[in-house]
Scaffold this motif. Structure first.
Motif, PDB file in Angstrom:
ATOM      1  N   VAL A  13       0.845  -1.200   0.000  1.00 15.25           N
ATOM      2  CA  VAL A  13       0.000   0.000   0.000  1.00 15.25           C
ATOM      3  C   VAL A  13       0.878   1.247   0.000  1.00 15.25           C
ATOM      4  N   VAL A  14       1.924   1.227   0.854  1.00 16.14           N
ATOM      5  CA  VAL A  14       2.843   2.372   0.911  1.00 16.14           C
ATOM      6  C   VAL A  14       3.462   2.608  -0.465  1.00 16.14           C
ATOM      7  N   VAL A  24       3.753   5.588  -5.559  1.00 19.27           N
ATOM      8  CA  VAL A  24       3.642   5.665  -7.024  1.00 19.27           C
ATOM      9  C   VAL A  24       2.640   6.751  -7.418  1.00 19.27           C
ATOM     10  N   ALA A  25       1.498   6.729  -6.727  1.00 21.45           N
ATOM     11  CA  ALA A  25       0.458   7.713  -7.051  1.00 21.45           C
ATOM     12  C   ALA A  25       0.971   9.138  -6.831  1.00 21.45           C
ATOM     13  N   LEU A  27       6.264  17.715  -3.643  1.00 27.12           N
ATOM     14  CA  LEU A  27       5.858  16.360  -3.249  1.00 27.12           C
ATOM     15  C   LEU A  27       6.920  15.312  -3.594  1.00 27.12           C
ATOM     16  N   ARG A  28       7.843  15.682  -4.468  1.00 27.56           N
ATOM     17  CA  ARG A  28       8.759  14.669  -5.006  1.00 27.56           C
ATOM     18  C   ARG A  28       9.573  13.930  -3.932  1.00 27.56           C
ATOM     19  N   PRO A  29      10.204  14.653  -2.996  1.00 30.26           N
ATOM     20  CA  PRO A  29      10.990  13.914  -1.979  1.00 30.26           C
ATOM     21  C   PRO A  29      10.119  12.951  -1.175  1.00 30.26           C
ATOM     22  N   PHE A  30       8.913  13.424  -0.847  1.00 33.24           N
ATOM     23  CA  PHE A  30       7.996  12.592  -0.068  1.00 33.24           C
ATOM     24  C   PHE A  30       7.598  11.339  -0.854  1.00 33.24           C
ATOM     25  N   LEU A  69       8.471   7.484   0.055  1.00 31.75           N
ATOM     26  CA  LEU A  69       7.440   6.441   0.218  1.00 31.75           C
ATOM     27  C   LEU A  69       7.729   5.244  -0.683  1.00 31.75           C
ATOM     28  N   LEU A  70       8.108   5.539  -1.905  1.00 35.03           N
ATOM     29  CA  LEU A  70       8.420   4.452  -2.848  1.00 35.03           C
ATOM     30  C   LEU A  70       9.559   3.587  -2.325  1.00 35.03           C
ATOM     31  N   LEU A  71      10.624   4.255  -1.882  1.00 39.61           N
ATOM     32  CA  LEU A  71      11.786   3.500  -1.408  1.00 39.61           C
ATOM     33  C   LEU A  71      11.447   2.692  -0.160  1.00 39.61           C
ATOM     34  N   VAL A  72      10.730   3.329   0.784  1.00 45.10           N
ATOM     35  CA  VAL A  72      10.358   2.617   2.018  1.00 45.10           C
ATOM     36  C   VAL A  72       9.471   1.416   1.680  1.00 45.10           C
TER      37      VAL A  72
END
Lengths: 171, 117
Positions: free
Chosen positions: A92-93, A98-99, A140-143, A147-150
């Motif tokens: 989900v994360v 991705v979204a 929003l990019r860093p966030f 999220l993607l990496l985590v």
């Protein structure tokens, strides 16, 4: 060794081994370990690999002796859903990441996200997956990337731990 | 191959460990630690990296051993194990099976001489 005995007692209590039987087993083990210590014999000689797994040792002894009332589920069974839940959570994360990434990089299209993560990836095949809904949101990019990496790292780690936990153990 | 050999010995022992314990107890009533020591004295120290307590529990549950609590000399009371009548019958039967198995394996493996370069 006191910690080992305490762990055994806790497991016997959890399994519902009658108190007098648990006390007798603990006393037997305690006396044997005391004598081994006095004679300079390592506890491993007495307990084998069980010294590294007091819970398994205690459960095995009680089960073999037939003093476990009923058949309580093994401790792991109750948590079998845990890896799957973790995997789903990280998935989900990842999807949220991705979204958000699509939203953050929108304007350059989702292909830019792919290129940012992997510049060598062929981009043409990914065209047409998104449509423009507004201006890009660079803040929003860093966030999104975090999220993607985590999410991805969590899924990978959970999968590895799950596979390891299902590997058979020697007695 | 060395690893194979290291694994085989515990596996072989595991199959007859109950008989070994019953045999030691049959000599005289013995408690857990003493059983471990006597196994080790006879070259059977590595019982598969395991412990004899679960096996003693199984023998007790199966009625193959009788137990008595004996006050220790200055120490806590000890739990002594000795074979029950059923345990002695199981020991006799198990020893016969062991001998038959040993003879059959000996007949096959005994004459084998392999040159290893």
């Amino acid at each position: 060794m006191d910690e080992f005995l305490d762990a055994c007692r806790r497991e016997w209590r959890r399994l519902g081994v009658p108190d007098p039987v648990a006390a007798e087993m603990a006393a037997e083990l305690d006396a044997d370990l005391d004598q081994a210590r006095e004679e300079g014999i390592a506890a491993e000689e007495i307990l084998g690999d069980g010294i590294f797994d007091p819970v398994g040792f205690a459960a095995s002894w009680a089960a073999e002796r037939g003093v476990v009332p009923g058949s309580p589920p093994p401790r792991r069974t109750g948590r079998r859903w845990l890896p799957l839940a973790a995997l789903a959570g990280f998935a989900v994360v990842t999807l949220v990441g991705v979204a958000l990434a699509v939203l953050a990089f929108h304007g350059a299209s989702v292909v830019a996200v792919a290129h940012a993560a992997s510049p060598g990836l062929p981009g043409r095949a990914l065209h047409g997956f998104t449509r423009h809904v507004g201006p890009p949101a660079p803040g929003l990019r860093p966030f999104a990337v975090t999220l993607l990496l985590v999410g991805l790292a969590g899924m990978a780690a959970t999968a590895v731990l799950w596979v390891r936990s299902r590997s058979p153990r020697l007695l | 191959m060395a690893v194979e050999g290291e694994r085989r010995r515990p596996q072989l022992l595991r199959g007859v460990l109950d008989l070994c314990l019953l045999a030691i107890m049959a000599e005289e009533p013995t408690y857990g630690y003493e059983l471990t020591k006597r196994l080790r004295d006879r070259g059977l120290s590595m019982v598969g990296g395991g412990s004899i307590y679960p096996l003693l529990g199984r023998l007790e549950r199966g009625g193959l051993v009788e137990t008595t609590r004996v006050a220790g000399e200055g120490g806590p009371p000890r739990k002594y194990y000795s074979p029950s009548a059923e345990g002695r019958r199981a020991l006799a039967g198990g020893v016969a099976e062991w001998r038959a198995t040993r003879d059959a394996v000996d007949a096959l493996l005994g004459p084998v001489e392999v040159e290893v370069s």
